[in-house]
Design a protein around this motif. Sequence first.
Motif, PDB file in Angstrom:
ATOM      1  N   ARG A 130       0.820  -1.213   0.000  1.00 17.22           N
ATOM      2  CA  ARG A 130       0.000   0.000   0.000  1.00 17.22           C
ATOM      3  C   ARG A 130       0.852   1.260   0.000  1.00 17.22           C
ATOM      4  N   ASP A 131       2.040   1.158  -0.573  1.00 16.68           N
ATOM      5  CA  ASP A 131       2.925   2.321  -0.706  1.00 16.68           C
ATOM      6  C   ASP A 131       2.665   2.944  -2.069  1.00 16.68           C
ATOM      7  N   TRP A 132       1.601   3.697  -2.174  1.00 20.13           N
ATOM      8  CA  TRP A 132       1.165   4.211  -3.466  1.00 20.13           C
ATOM      9  C   TRP A 132       2.073   5.318  -3.984  1.00 20.13           C
ATOM     10  N   ILE A 133       2.756   6.011  -3.101  1.00 19.65           N
ATOM     11  CA  ILE A 133       3.719   7.019  -3.560  1.00 19.65           C
ATOM     12  C   ILE A 133       4.869   6.333  -4.286  1.00 19.65           C
ATOM     13  N   ARG A 134       5.377   5.266  -3.699  1.00 17.31           N
ATOM     14  CA  ARG A 134       6.453   4.509  -4.344  1.00 17.31           C
ATOM     15  C   ARG A 134       5.944   3.859  -5.632  1.00 17.31           C
ATOM     16  N   ALA A 135       4.723   3.350  -5.608  1.00 20.94           N
ATOM     17  CA  ALA A 135       4.157   2.740  -6.807  1.00 20.94           C
ATOM     18  C   ALA A 135       4.074   3.764  -7.942  1.00 20.94           C
ATOM     19  N   ARG A 136       3.697   4.974  -7.616  1.00 24.96           N
ATOM     20  CA  ARG A 136       3.609   6.010  -8.651  1.00 24.96           C
ATOM     21  C   ARG A 136       4.990   6.351  -9.204  1.00 24.96           C
ATOM     22  N   GLU A 137       5.999   6.360  -8.348  1.00 24.03           N
ATOM     23  CA  GLU A 137       7.364   6.629  -8.812  1.00 24.03           C
ATOM     24  C   GLU A 137       7.821   5.556  -9.800  1.00 24.03           C
ATOM     25  N   ILE A 138       7.542   4.303  -9.468  1.00 28.54           N
ATOM     26  CA  ILE A 138       7.948   3.205 -10.353  1.00 28.54           C
ATOM     27  C   ILE A 138       7.144   3.257 -11.653  1.00 28.54           C
ATOM     28  N   TRP A 139       5.853   3.551 -11.531  1.00 24.58           N
ATOM     29  CA  TRP A 139       5.018   3.607 -12.717  1.00 24.58           C
ATOM     30  C   TRP A 139       5.461   4.722 -13.665  1.00 24.58           C
TER      31      TRP A 139
ATOM     32  N   LEU B 101       8.352   5.318 -14.532  1.00 24.24           N
ATOM     33  CA  LEU B 101       9.353   4.700 -15.407  1.00 24.24           C
ATOM     34  C   LEU B 101       8.706   3.781 -16.437  1.00 24.24           C
ATOM     35  N   LEU B 102       7.676   3.075 -16.014  1.00 19.89           N
ATOM     36  CA  LEU B 102       7.040   2.073 -16.861  1.00 19.89           C
ATOM     37  C   LEU B 102       5.997   2.653 -17.813  1.00 19.89           C
ATOM     38  N   GLU B 103       5.351   3.699 -17.385  1.00 19.03           N
ATOM     39  CA  GLU B 103       4.174   4.196 -18.105  1.00 19.03           C
ATOM     40  C   GLU B 103       4.411   4.548 -19.571  1.00 19.03           C
ATOM     41  N   PRO B 104       5.510   5.243 -19.933  1.00 21.24           N
ATOM     42  CA  PRO B 104       5.660   5.596 -21.352  1.00 21.24           C
ATOM     43  C   PRO B 104       5.674   4.383 -22.271  1.00 21.24           C
ATOM     44  N   ALA B 105       6.398   3.350 -21.901  1.00 24.74           N
ATOM     45  CA  ALA B 105       6.472   2.161 -22.750  1.00 24.74           C
ATOM     46  C   ALA B 105       5.179   1.355 -22.699  1.00 24.74           C
TER      47      ALA B 105
END
Length: 294
Positions: free
Chosen positions: A225-234, A236-240
Amino acid sequence: MTDFPFPGLNLAIATPFGADGSIDFARLEENIERYLSVDVDGFVLSSGTGMHVYLTREESEELVRQGSRIINGRAKVIAQTSALLTAEVVERTKHAADCGADGVMVLPPFFEGPTDDQGIVDFYAEVAGAGLPVIGYNVPHAVGVTVTPALLRELCEIPNFCAVKDSSGDLGKQASLIRTGLPVMNGADHLVPFALFAGCSGLIWGGANFAPRASLALVKAAAARDWIRAREIWSLLEPAMSLIWEGDYVQSVYAAAQLTGYGTGAPRKPLRALPQDRIEALRVALGGLIELEA
């Protein structure tokens, strides 16, 4: 559901092909071992990303056999056993069970098959009788069948029917399935963090072929439930992940995997390798993932 059998990241693994177009089982083993080394939770063999519809039955069954042997209980194994004939789906499902698969993923009847709810329920009931947990597949733009919340409730009354994979790409409709409280797996790459936040039961993710480390980090952050960290990782992933969803999906996954070191050769005909300008666009979208996944 704590007893859901396929939580986390189930990789819809790309099927490697050699220069002559045959399945490269040596590369398959190499890639599986690399994915296992970063703790991928499960694998979908002969997936859509793995070009199921462009494999012969014999090739698909050998892929399931070899993949199950390589994985050898170190991760969950889901085999796609979709086919036009119901009897063939049942036979393929029994073969997957004999190979040690933990479950199967099955398209509803397609190419002018039944579209009424009772026809779909009858089909999945027959497949579920083959003895393995069955994941249904909601991809209405491809097969013309939509799994609604009402239909999902009926399907989940079938013994051995364990979930639906939603690849509709519509977050609102996926959320309506999730709100039933029944198991729903996200199959739309560009919706992963949103589906996790909405409470999906697990992921079947083709794009993770080219970014397994980052994808698993995202799943771990969401589980905590660390959504801030999840958003940071996403970020990186989101453009591709967004780019591959725009079109030429399978070809794009194959090309991106090549760029990040998880090469699988060229996709099989009739699909063609991406043109160079599209590959360069993918390279830009991948950005720091290329170094991270190396």
